[in-house]
Design a protein around this motif. Structure first.
Motif, mmCIF file in Angstrom:
data_model
loop_
_atom_site.group_PDB
_atom_site.id
_atom_site.type_symbol
_atom_site.label_atom_id
_atom_site.label_comp_id
_atom_site.label_asym_id
_atom_site.label_seq_id
_atom_site.Cartn_x
_atom_site.Cartn_y
_atom_site.Cartn_z
ATOM 1 N N ASP A 65 0.803 -1.216 0.000
ATOM 2 C CA ASP A 65 0.000 0.000 0.000
ATOM 3 C C ASP A 65 0.835 1.264 0.000
ATOM 4 O OD1 ASP A 65 -2.231 -1.536 -0.034
ATOM 5 O OD2 ASP A 65 -2.690 -1.326 2.100
ATOM 6 N N GLY A 66 2.146 1.141 -0.122
ATOM 7 C CA GLY A 66 3.007 2.323 -0.151
ATOM 8 C C GLY A 66 2.693 3.233 -1.319
ATOM 9 N N ARG A 67 2.395 2.644 -2.474
ATOM 10 C CA ARG A 67 2.060 3.460 -3.649
ATOM 11 C C ARG A 67 0.766 4.228 -3.427
ATOM 12 N NH1 ARG A 67 1.849 -0.984 -7.936
ATOM 13 N NH2 ARG A 67 1.611 -2.208 -6.071
ATOM 14 N N VAL A 68 -0.191 3.611 -2.758
ATOM 15 C CA VAL A 68 -1.460 4.279 -2.487
ATOM 16 C C VAL A 68 -1.244 5.451 -1.539
ATOM 17 C CG1 VAL A 68 -3.748 3.968 -1.471
ATOM 18 C CG2 VAL A 68 -2.775 2.184 -2.898
ATOM 19 N N ARG A 69 -0.441 5.247 -0.506
ATOM 20 C CA ARG A 69 -0.155 6.341 0.428
ATOM 21 C C ARG A 69 0.576 7.473 -0.270
ATOM 22 N NH1 ARG A 69 1.255 1.979 3.474
ATOM 23 N NH2 ARG A 69 3.457 2.433 3.241
ATOM 24 N N LYS A 70 1.498 7.145 -1.186
ATOM 25 C CA LYS A 70 2.235 8.169 -1.917
ATOM 26 C C LYS A 70 1.281 8.986 -2.784
ATOM 27 C CE LYS A 70 6.079 8.816 -5.096
ATOM 28 N NZ LYS A 70 7.103 8.165 -5.911
ATOM 29 N N ARG A 71 0.354 8.305 -3.484
ATOM 30 C CA ARG A 71 -0.614 9.024 -4.314
ATOM 31 C C ARG A 71 -1.525 9.883 -3.458
ATOM 32 N NH1 ARG A 71 -2.627 4.427 -8.308
ATOM 33 N NH2 ARG A 71 -3.311 3.711 -6.283
ATOM 34 N N ALA A 72 -1.893 9.420 -2.283
ATOM 35 C CA ALA A 72 -2.754 10.199 -1.396
ATOM 36 C C ALA A 72 -2.044 11.460 -0.918
ATOM 37 C CB ALA A 72 -3.192 9.350 -0.204
ATOM 38 N N ARG A 73 -0.761 11.322 -0.563
ATOM 39 C CA ARG A 73 -0.010 12.516 -0.152
ATOM 40 C C ARG A 73 0.102 13.508 -1.299
ATOM 41 N NH1 ARG A 73 3.282 8.629 2.363
ATOM 42 N NH2 ARG A 73 4.721 8.693 0.598
ATOM 43 N N SER A 74 0.356 12.999 -2.505
ATOM 44 C CA SER A 74 0.470 13.857 -3.676
ATOM 45 C C SER A 74 -0.853 14.576 -3.956
ATOM 46 C CB SER A 74 0.893 13.022 -4.882
ATOM 47 O OG SER A 74 0.790 13.759 -6.066
ATOM 48 N N ALA A 75 -1.954 13.838 -3.886
ATOM 49 C CA ALA A 75 -3.263 14.443 -4.134
ATOM 50 C C ALA A 75 -3.599 15.468 -3.062
ATOM 51 C CB ALA A 75 -4.337 13.356 -4.181
#
Length: 115
Positions: A65-75
């Motif tokens: 889920d690291g990629r999901v957390r990264k996208r959430a921070r970016s968004a």
């Protein structure tokens, strides 16, 4: 939802206690090339394997889920930038609408011309 969690938790406790009560026989754990052996109750081995599986599964899910957390921070940062830009545009629009054309040196708007 809390009631369902409580029921599942109590069921897990009941299953765990019944495993502990019914599996008290000693189990010998040994590594073949090493002449050292340890005896543990079977329920302890079962619980240790269960705990190790939960820890391993948690680590796998965390990395997956690291990629999901990264996208959430970016968004979230992009949303903050857009909110600041919107505030600046609203402020500029308010200033433009409430500006007095006579004081600003701009010519006042003229009405429709008569034909």
């Amino acid at each position: 939802m809390k009631l369902i969690k409580l029921i599942v938790f109590l069921a897990a406790i009941i299953v765990g206690v019944s495993i502990g009560i019914s599996n008290k026989e000693p189990v010998t754990l040994a590594l073949e090339p090493i002449p050292y052996a340890v005896e543990f109750p079977l329920y302890l081995v079962i619980f240790a394997c269960f705990l190790a599986g939960m820890i391993f599964g948690g680590i796998v899910v965390w990395f997956r889920d690291g990629r999901v957390r990264k996208r959430a921070r970016s968004a979230e940062s992009r949303a903050g930038e857009l909110a600041r830009e919107l505030d600046a545009n609203e402020k500029a629009l308010d200033e433009a609408l409430h500006r007095d054309p006579v004081r600003s040196g701009q010519p006042a708007l003229r009405g429709p011309e008569a034909v």
